[in-house]
Design a protein around this motif. Structure first.
Motif, mmCIF file in Angstrom:
data_model
loop_
_atom_site.group_PDB
_atom_site.id
_atom_site.type_symbol
_atom_site.label_atom_id
_atom_site.label_comp_id
_atom_site.label_asym_id
_atom_site.label_seq_id
_atom_site.Cartn_x
_atom_site.Cartn_y
_atom_site.Cartn_z
ATOM 1 N N VAL A 138 35.808 29.852 47.616
ATOM 2 C CA VAL A 138 34.794 29.582 46.596
ATOM 3 C C VAL A 138 34.417 30.790 45.746
ATOM 4 O O VAL A 138 33.842 30.631 44.676
ATOM 5 N N ARG A 139 34.728 31.986 46.183
ATOM 6 C CA ARG A 139 34.389 33.185 45.411
ATOM 7 C C ARG A 139 35.621 34.075 45.299
ATOM 8 O O ARG A 139 36.011 34.739 46.251
ATOM 9 N N ARG A 140 36.209 34.053 44.088
ATOM 10 C CA ARG A 140 37.406 34.859 43.875
ATOM 11 C C ARG A 140 37.833 34.777 42.422
ATOM 12 O O ARG A 140 37.290 33.999 41.645
ATOM 13 N N LEU A 141 38.809 35.586 42.077
ATOM 14 C CA LEU A 141 39.409 35.556 40.749
ATOM 15 C C LEU A 141 40.690 34.731 40.819
ATOM 16 O O LEU A 141 41.486 34.874 41.755
ATOM 17 N N VAL A 142 40.874 33.866 39.834
ATOM 18 C CA VAL A 142 42.063 33.024 39.756
ATOM 19 C C VAL A 142 42.764 33.332 38.445
ATOM 20 O O VAL A 142 42.131 33.299 37.386
ATOM 21 N N GLU A 143 44.049 33.640 38.520
ATOM 22 C CA GLU A 143 44.808 33.872 37.293
ATOM 23 C C GLU A 143 45.579 32.605 36.933
ATOM 24 O O GLU A 143 46.388 32.107 37.719
ATOM 25 N N ALA A 144 45.314 32.082 35.742
ATOM 26 C CA ALA A 144 45.992 30.889 35.243
ATOM 27 C C ALA A 144 47.411 31.254 34.801
ATOM 28 O O ALA A 144 47.710 32.432 34.556
ATOM 29 N N LEU A 172 40.022 33.586 35.667
ATOM 30 C CA LEU A 172 38.773 32.846 35.834
ATOM 31 C C LEU A 172 38.068 33.349 37.083
ATOM 32 O O LEU A 172 38.696 33.487 38.139
ATOM 33 N N ALA A 173 36.782 33.632 36.976
ATOM 34 C CA ALA A 173 35.984 34.068 38.131
ATOM 35 C C ALA A 173 35.314 32.843 38.734
ATOM 36 O O ALA A 173 34.510 32.180 38.091
ATOM 37 N N LEU A 174 35.668 32.534 39.978
ATOM 38 C CA LEU A 174 35.061 31.396 40.666
ATOM 39 C C LEU A 174 33.891 31.875 41.506
ATOM 40 O O LEU A 174 34.022 32.820 42.285
ATOM 41 N N GLU A 175 32.752 31.252 41.330
ATOM 42 C CA GLU A 175 31.571 31.477 42.159
ATOM 43 C C GLU A 175 30.960 30.115 42.417
ATOM 44 O O GLU A 175 29.956 29.743 41.830
ATOM 45 N N LEU A 176 31.604 29.373 43.302
ATOM 46 C CA LEU A 176 31.217 27.993 43.592
ATOM 47 C C LEU A 176 30.327 27.946 44.827
ATOM 48 O O LEU A 176 30.372 28.835 45.672
ATOM 49 N N PRO A 177 29.527 26.904 44.966
ATOM 50 C CA PRO A 177 28.689 26.780 46.162
ATOM 51 C C PRO A 177 29.533 26.736 47.438
ATOM 52 O O PRO A 177 30.628 26.173 47.452
#
Length: 122
Positions: A9-15, A21-26
């Motif tokens: 839920v918390r990390r950087l994703v390269e498309a 994209l920076a993910l900061e999900l619950p």
């Protein structure tokens, strides 16, 4: 994204186009293939399932399907069930246990769309 990555839920994703994209999900969020991550005027970023090593079981009958699905669920493994197949992420322990059931299966690579077999606690 792999099944494991779709739970982070918390990390950087390269498309694929290089956008990060920076993910900061619950906590507890699980991303699913087809889910929209972000969109703007230039592009839309949708979750896709990555090829992974999986076990594909093609049960001969309902009893065998139930036995294999129970085995996978009892090991708390993600599972994907269709009309003809039971699919789980491959590992040596699961491979050995499915082989012992006598069910026909193959180990292959393909996108895995599985989900946890149930939301419960012991």
């Amino acid at each position: 994204m792999t099944a494991h990555d779709r739970r982070r839920v918390r990390r950087l994703v390269e498309a694929p186009d290089g956008v990060v994209l920076a993910l900061e999900l619950p906590t507890g969020t699980i991303l699913h293939p087809g889910q929209l991550l972000h969109h703007d005027a230039e592009a839309a970023y949708v979750v896709a399932a990555a090829d992974e090593e999986v076990l594909v079981v093609r049960p001969r009958d309902m009893e065998e399907a139930a036995r294999v699905a129970h085995l996978i669920g009892n090991m708390h493994r993600d599972i994907h069930v269709t009309a003809n197949e039971i699919v789980a992420l491959a590992d040596d322990t699961l491979t050995d246990r499915i082989a012992k059931t006598g069910a026909a299966f193959e180990r292959t690579r393909r996108p895995f769309h599985g989900r946890a077999p149930g939301d419960h606690s012991h």
